[in-house]
Design a protein around this motif. Structure first.
Motif, PDB file in Angstrom:
ATOM      1  N   ASN A  41       3.647  -0.486  -3.611  1.00  0.00           N
ATOM      2  CA  ASN A  41       3.335  -0.953  -2.251  1.00  0.00           C
ATOM      3  C   ASN A  41       4.494  -0.708  -1.291  1.00  0.00           C
ATOM      4  OD1 ASN A  41       4.830  -2.990  -3.648  1.00  0.00           O
ATOM      5  ND2 ASN A  41       4.178  -4.491  -2.136  1.00  0.00           N
ATOM      6  N   VAL A  42       5.725  -0.747  -1.783  1.00  0.00           N
ATOM      7  CA  VAL A  42       6.893  -0.508  -0.933  1.00  0.00           C
ATOM      8  C   VAL A  42       6.860   0.937  -0.422  1.00  0.00           C
ATOM      9  CG1 VAL A  42       9.420  -0.408  -0.889  1.00  0.00           C
ATOM     10  CG2 VAL A  42       8.258  -2.244  -2.142  1.00  0.00           C
ATOM     11  N   PHE A  43       6.598   1.868  -1.320  1.00  0.00           N
ATOM     12  CA  PHE A  43       6.474   3.277  -0.949  1.00  0.00           C
ATOM     13  C   PHE A  43       5.335   3.465   0.060  1.00  0.00           C
ATOM     14  CE2 PHE A  43       4.128   7.254  -1.967  1.00  0.00           C
ATOM     15  CZ  PHE A  43       5.029   8.153  -1.442  1.00  0.00           C
ATOM     16  N   LEU A  44       4.173   2.894  -0.253  1.00  0.00           N
ATOM     17  CA  LEU A  44       3.009   3.076   0.617  1.00  0.00           C
ATOM     18  C   LEU A  44       3.175   2.378   1.962  1.00  0.00           C
ATOM     19  CD1 LEU A  44       0.132   2.882  -1.994  1.00  0.00           C
ATOM     20  CD2 LEU A  44       1.039   4.910  -0.844  1.00  0.00           C
ATOM     21  N   ASP A  45       3.875   1.247   1.995  1.00  0.00           N
ATOM     22  CA  ASP A  45       4.150   0.588   3.285  1.00  0.00           C
ATOM     23  C   ASP A  45       4.931   1.530   4.198  1.00  0.00           C
ATOM     24  OD1 ASP A  45       2.887  -1.735   2.437  1.00  0.00           O
ATOM     25  OD2 ASP A  45       4.750  -2.831   2.046  1.00  0.00           O
ATOM     26  N   ARG A  46       5.895   2.237   3.637  1.00  0.00           N
ATOM     27  CA  ARG A  46       6.709   3.166   4.439  1.00  0.00           C
ATOM     28  C   ARG A  46       5.880   4.361   4.901  1.00  0.00           C
ATOM     29  NH1 ARG A  46       9.819   4.028   8.292  1.00  0.00           N
ATOM     30  NH2 ARG A  46      11.332   5.684   8.042  1.00  0.00           N
ATOM     31  N   ILE A  47       5.067   4.912   4.009  1.00  0.00           N
ATOM     32  CA  ILE A  47       4.189   6.028   4.385  1.00  0.00           C
ATOM     33  C   ILE A  47       3.218   5.567   5.470  1.00  0.00           C
ATOM     34  CG2 ILE A  47       2.371   7.588   3.567  1.00  0.00           C
ATOM     35  CD1 ILE A  47       5.192   8.306   2.569  1.00  0.00           C
ATOM     36  N   ASP A  48       2.662   4.374   5.319  1.00  0.00           N
ATOM     37  CA  ASP A  48       1.739   3.809   6.306  1.00  0.00           C
ATOM     38  C   ASP A  48       2.422   3.737   7.673  1.00  0.00           C
ATOM     39  OD1 ASP A  48      -0.131   2.304   7.785  1.00  0.00           O
ATOM     40  OD2 ASP A  48      -0.468   0.871   6.172  1.00  0.00           O
ATOM     41  N   ALA A  49       3.631   3.203   7.702  1.00  0.00           N
ATOM     42  CA  ALA A  49       4.355   3.071   8.969  1.00  0.00           C
ATOM     43  C   ALA A  49       4.615   4.437   9.611  1.00  0.00           C
ATOM     44  CB  ALA A  49       5.678   2.332   8.741  1.00  0.00           C
ATOM     45  N   LEU A  50       5.043   5.407   8.816  1.00  0.00           N
ATOM     46  CA  LEU A  50       5.331   6.746   9.354  1.00  0.00           C
ATOM     47  C   LEU A  50       4.074   7.418   9.907  1.00  0.00           C
ATOM     48  CD1 LEU A  50       7.786   8.032   6.600  1.00  0.00           C
ATOM     49  CD2 LEU A  50       8.365   7.477   8.982  1.00  0.00           C
ATOM     50  N   LEU A  51       2.974   7.309   9.181  1.00  0.00           N
ATOM     51  CA  LEU A  51       1.732   7.912   9.647  1.00  0.00           C
ATOM     52  C   LEU A  51       1.195   7.206  10.894  1.00  0.00           C
ATOM     53  CD1 LEU A  51      -0.057   8.526   6.217  1.00  0.00           C
ATOM     54  CD2 LEU A  51       0.943  10.261   7.729  1.00  0.00           C
TER      55      LEU A  51
END
Length: 91
Positions: A41-51
């Motif tokens: 979830n930490v990785f995906l939270d960052r990807i979510d924010a960037l996108l």
């Protein structure tokens, strides 16, 4: 005599060609699939924010357990809602 058992029970494994990557993400919906590994979830939270910063529509999904494939209803939901998927693998 040694007997090797295949837990997948596949007589002839399916092979598929990878789909071509889209030229751009603008106008597409990106699915983020958390496979339930620790810190995924930490990785995906960052990807979510960037996108999201770039105006890309993001939808989040989560498998109930890392030990099994995503249930069919979840896979069907994802296919019906997004254009491409990023899976979060972490530990």
């Amino acid at each position: 005599m040694t007997v090797i058992m295949d837990p997948t029970a596949e007589q002839s494994p399916t092979s598929r060609e990878r789909l071509a990557r889209p030229d751009q993400l603008q106008g597409l919906t990106v699915g983020l699939l958390d496979i339930s590994k620790p810190r995924g979830n930490v990785f995906l939270d960052r990807i979510d924010a960037l996108l999201t910063e770039r105006g890309i529509v993001v939808k989040r999904y989560m498998k109930p357990t890392v030990a099994k494939p995503a249930p069919l209803p979840l896979r069907q939901q994802i296919v019906g809602e997004v254009n491409l998927v990023i899976e979060g693998l972490a530990d």
